[in-house]
Design an enzyme around this catalytic site. Sequence first.
Site, PDB file in Angstrom:
ATOM      1  N   GLY A  46     -17.486   5.372  -2.833  1.00 20.65           N
ATOM      2  CA  GLY A  46     -16.623   5.972  -1.809  1.00 20.65           C
ATOM      3  C   GLY A  46     -16.009   4.934  -0.883  1.00 20.65           C
ATOM      4  O   GLY A  46     -15.518   5.264   0.183  1.00 20.65           O
ATOM      5  N   GLU A  84       0.838  -1.214   0.000  1.00 20.85           N
ATOM      6  CA  GLU A  84       0.000   0.000   0.000  1.00 20.85           C
ATOM      7  C   GLU A  84       0.865   1.253   0.000  1.00 20.85           C
ATOM      8  O   GLU A  84       1.844   1.339   0.740  1.00 20.85           O
ATOM      9  CB  GLU A  84      -0.883  -0.031   1.250  1.00 20.85           C
ATOM     10  CG  GLU A  84      -2.210   0.644   1.057  1.00 20.85           C
ATOM     11  CD  GLU A  84      -3.113  -0.126   0.086  1.00 20.85           C
ATOM     12  OE1 GLU A  84      -3.138   0.250  -1.113  1.00 20.85           O
ATOM     13  OE2 GLU A  84      -3.777  -1.070   0.511  1.00 20.85           O
ATOM     14  N   HIS A  85       0.466   2.196  -0.856  1.00 26.72           N
ATOM     15  CA  HIS A  85       1.212   3.450  -1.023  1.00 26.72           C
ATOM     16  C   HIS A  85       2.645   3.166  -1.485  1.00 26.72           C
ATOM     17  O   HIS A  85       3.578   3.889  -1.127  1.00 26.72           O
ATOM     18  CB  HIS A  85       1.186   4.291   0.263  1.00 26.72           C
ATOM     19  CG  HIS A  85      -0.160   4.941   0.488  1.00 26.72           C
ATOM     20  ND1 HIS A  85      -0.539   6.092  -0.149  1.00 26.72           N
ATOM     21  CD2 HIS A  85      -1.224   4.567   1.238  1.00 26.72           C
ATOM     22  CE1 HIS A  85      -1.770   6.420   0.220  1.00 26.72           C
ATOM     23  NE2 HIS A  85      -2.216   5.491   1.048  1.00 26.72           N
ATOM     24  N   ASP A 107      -4.410   0.914  -9.469  1.00 26.64           N
ATOM     25  CA  ASP A 107      -5.843   0.654  -9.640  1.00 26.64           C
ATOM     26  C   ASP A 107      -6.182   0.340 -11.095  1.00 26.64           C
ATOM     27  O   ASP A 107      -6.893  -0.620 -11.383  1.00 26.64           O
ATOM     28  CB  ASP A 107      -6.659   1.873  -9.175  1.00 26.64           C
ATOM     29  CG  ASP A 107      -6.358   2.232  -7.729  1.00 26.64           C
ATOM     30  OD1 ASP A 107      -5.756   1.391  -7.028  1.00 26.64           O
ATOM     31  OD2 ASP A 107      -6.701   3.348  -7.313  1.00 26.64           O
ATOM     32  N   ASP A 110       2.966   2.110  -4.958  1.00 25.32           N
ATOM     33  CA  ASP A 110       2.986   2.175  -6.436  1.00 25.32           C
ATOM     34  C   ASP A 110       3.693   3.425  -6.948  1.00 25.32           C
ATOM     35  O   ASP A 110       4.493   3.364  -7.876  1.00 25.32           O
ATOM     36  CB  ASP A 110       1.588   1.985  -7.063  1.00 25.32           C
ATOM     37  CG  ASP A 110       0.539   3.015  -6.669  1.00 25.32           C
ATOM     38  OD1 ASP A 110       0.789   3.831  -5.756  1.00 25.32           O
ATOM     39  OD2 ASP A 110      -0.548   2.991  -7.281  1.00 25.32           O
ATOM     40  N   SER A 135     -11.872   1.390  -5.886  1.00 17.88           N
ATOM     41  CA  SER A 135     -11.531   1.818  -7.243  1.00 17.88           C
ATOM     42  C   SER A 135     -12.703   1.903  -8.193  1.00 17.88           C
ATOM     43  O   SER A 135     -12.605   1.485  -9.347  1.00 17.88           O
ATOM     44  CB  SER A 135     -10.476   0.902  -7.849  1.00 17.88           C
ATOM     45  OG  SER A 135      -9.254   1.169  -7.274  1.00 17.88           O
ATOM     46  N   SER A 136     -13.804   2.487  -7.722  1.00 19.51           N
ATOM     47  CA  SER A 136     -14.887   2.723  -8.670  1.00 19.51           C
ATOM     48  C   SER A 136     -14.418   3.700  -9.750  1.00 19.51           C
ATOM     49  O   SER A 136     -14.842   3.590 -10.905  1.00 19.51           O
ATOM     50  CB  SER A 136     -16.137   3.233  -7.970  1.00 19.51           C
ATOM     51  OG  SER A 136     -15.807   4.302  -7.134  1.00 19.51           O
TER      52      SER A 136
HETATM   53  C1  GLA Z   1      -5.121   4.946  -4.260  1.00 24.23           C
HETATM   54  C2  GLA Z   1      -4.351   5.264  -5.540  1.00 24.23           C
HETATM   55  C3  GLA Z   1      -3.369   4.143  -5.881  1.00 24.23           C
HETATM   56  C4  GLA Z   1      -2.485   3.777  -4.680  1.00 24.23           C
HETATM   57  C5  GLA Z   1      -3.348   3.572  -3.432  1.00 24.23           C
HETATM   58  C6  GLA Z   1      -2.519   3.354  -2.194  1.00 24.23           C
HETATM   59  O1  GLA Z   1      -5.964   3.841  -4.464  1.00 24.23           O
HETATM   60  O2  GLA Z   1      -5.256   5.444  -6.617  1.00 24.23           O
HETATM   61  O3  GLA Z   1      -2.586   4.512  -6.989  1.00 24.23           O
HETATM   62  O4  GLA Z   1      -1.498   4.743  -4.478  1.00 24.23           O
HETATM   63  O5  GLA Z   1      -4.215   4.670  -3.202  1.00 24.23           O
HETATM   64  O6  GLA Z   1      -1.818   2.157  -2.271  1.00 24.23           O
END
Ligand code: GLA
Length: 365
Positions: free
Chosen positions: A105, A17-18, A155, A20, A109-110
Site C-alpha cells: 500500500g 505524475e498523472h 508502472d 501517462d 507498484s506492488s
Molecule cells: C498510478 C497509476 C499510473 C500513473 C500514476 C500517476 O501509479 O498506476 O499509471 O497514472 O498513478 O502518475
Amino acid sequence: MNTFSLFTPGRVNLIGEHTDYNDGLVLPMAIEKGIVMKVSRRDDRLAVLRSDHQETSITLDLTNELLAGEHHWSCYLQGVIAGFQRLGWEIPGFDCEVSATLPSGGGLSSSAALEVGMATVIETLCERKISLEEKALLCQKAEHEFAGVPCGIMDQFAVTFGKADHALLLDCRDRQIEYVPLDPQVAILVINCGVKHSLADGEYAQRRSQCEQAASELGVSSLRDVSWQRWQQESATLSGVVRQRAQHVLSEHQRTLTFVEALKNQQWQSAGAAMYASHESLRDDYAVSCAELDQLVEISRLIAGVHGCRMTGGGFGGCVVALIDPHHATAIMAAFREQYLQQTGIDAEMFVTRAANGPLVEVIA
Ligand code: GLA
C-alpha cells in the site's frame, strides 16, 4: 525448469505524475525492493497461489478460462494468467509462493510487480516469451479488467524495462524509452508516509475523466496535443477544476523536460526545484496529495543535502521521493524520521535505493 525463484522490482517515479494516461512523459525507475515468487511445476493443471500475508491459498483450474471476479490480492495474478490463456498458451500447473520486500500500500507498484512477475513465471514455465512491450501491455490490461483500476502504462513499463542505475524516460504516446543515467553524485530516497487514504481509486478515475474533458473542450484527442505555448494563450477558455487539472498535466510535461536536462547536466538544484514545483502542482491543481505527504515535503525543505522532494505515484498517501546528496544520507534519514515522528506520531519507513533491473529468474532445480 521445474523450480525457480523470481525477483520483480517495484518502481518509484522521479517526475511526470498523472501524465501517462494523457499520452505524456514519465520518468520512473525500477527499485531494489520488490516481489519474490518461489515457483514449482506441478504434474496437474492447477495453479496454487500463496502469499506470506494471507492464511489461505487460492487454487485455480487452468483448464478453465479465468474470469474477473471479486477484488482480492490474487486478482493481479489471475488477470495475467487469463491474458496468456487468451493468447492460446497452455499453462502447466504450478505452485507459487509470493512474498514482498516492498511496503504494501506504499504506492511503489506492488501490483505491477505482481503482474509482471506472474507474466515472467508463465514465460519461464512455458519456455517461450512475448516481447517486453506486449508483456507490459498485457499486465496493464490485467489490472484494468481484474482489479478494476483504469491505470496508465507507467508502472508496468517501469517494472518490465527496469535498468540498473538508469531512470526510464518513457513517452507514453509512442512508447519510446530513453534510459537516463543516474549520476552517483545523487541518491534516491523513498519515504513511506504510512497512510493510504481510501478515496484513492474513485478519485483516480475521476482525474482521468477530467483530463479527457479538458482535451475534448480544447478539441484534441489527448492533452499531449496541446503545446505549452497554446496553453499559455488558451487556458482561460477552460474553467474551474477542469482548467486546474489540465494546468497540472501541461506544466508537469515542462517540468519533466527541465528535470531530465538538469539531471544530464548535474544541476541538482534545478532538478530539485522541478520536484518541489511538481509537488505543489499535484497538491494544489491536481488535488491528489494529503496532509502527511505535504508534511514530509515541508520537512525536507529544511534538511541540508536534500535537493528536492515530492509525492510519487497516484497519491492520497503512499510515498515521497527525494533527490539527496548520498554523503549525507544517514543524517538526512535521521532528520526526516525525527521530525515526522514528532509531528505525526508515525515512525516512517524509508530507504535509499539504486535503480534496478527488471525481473530476474534464478533456477533452483
Ligand atoms: C498510478 C497509476 C499510473 C500513473 C500514476 C500517476 O501509479 O498506476 O499509471 O497514472 O498513478 O502518475
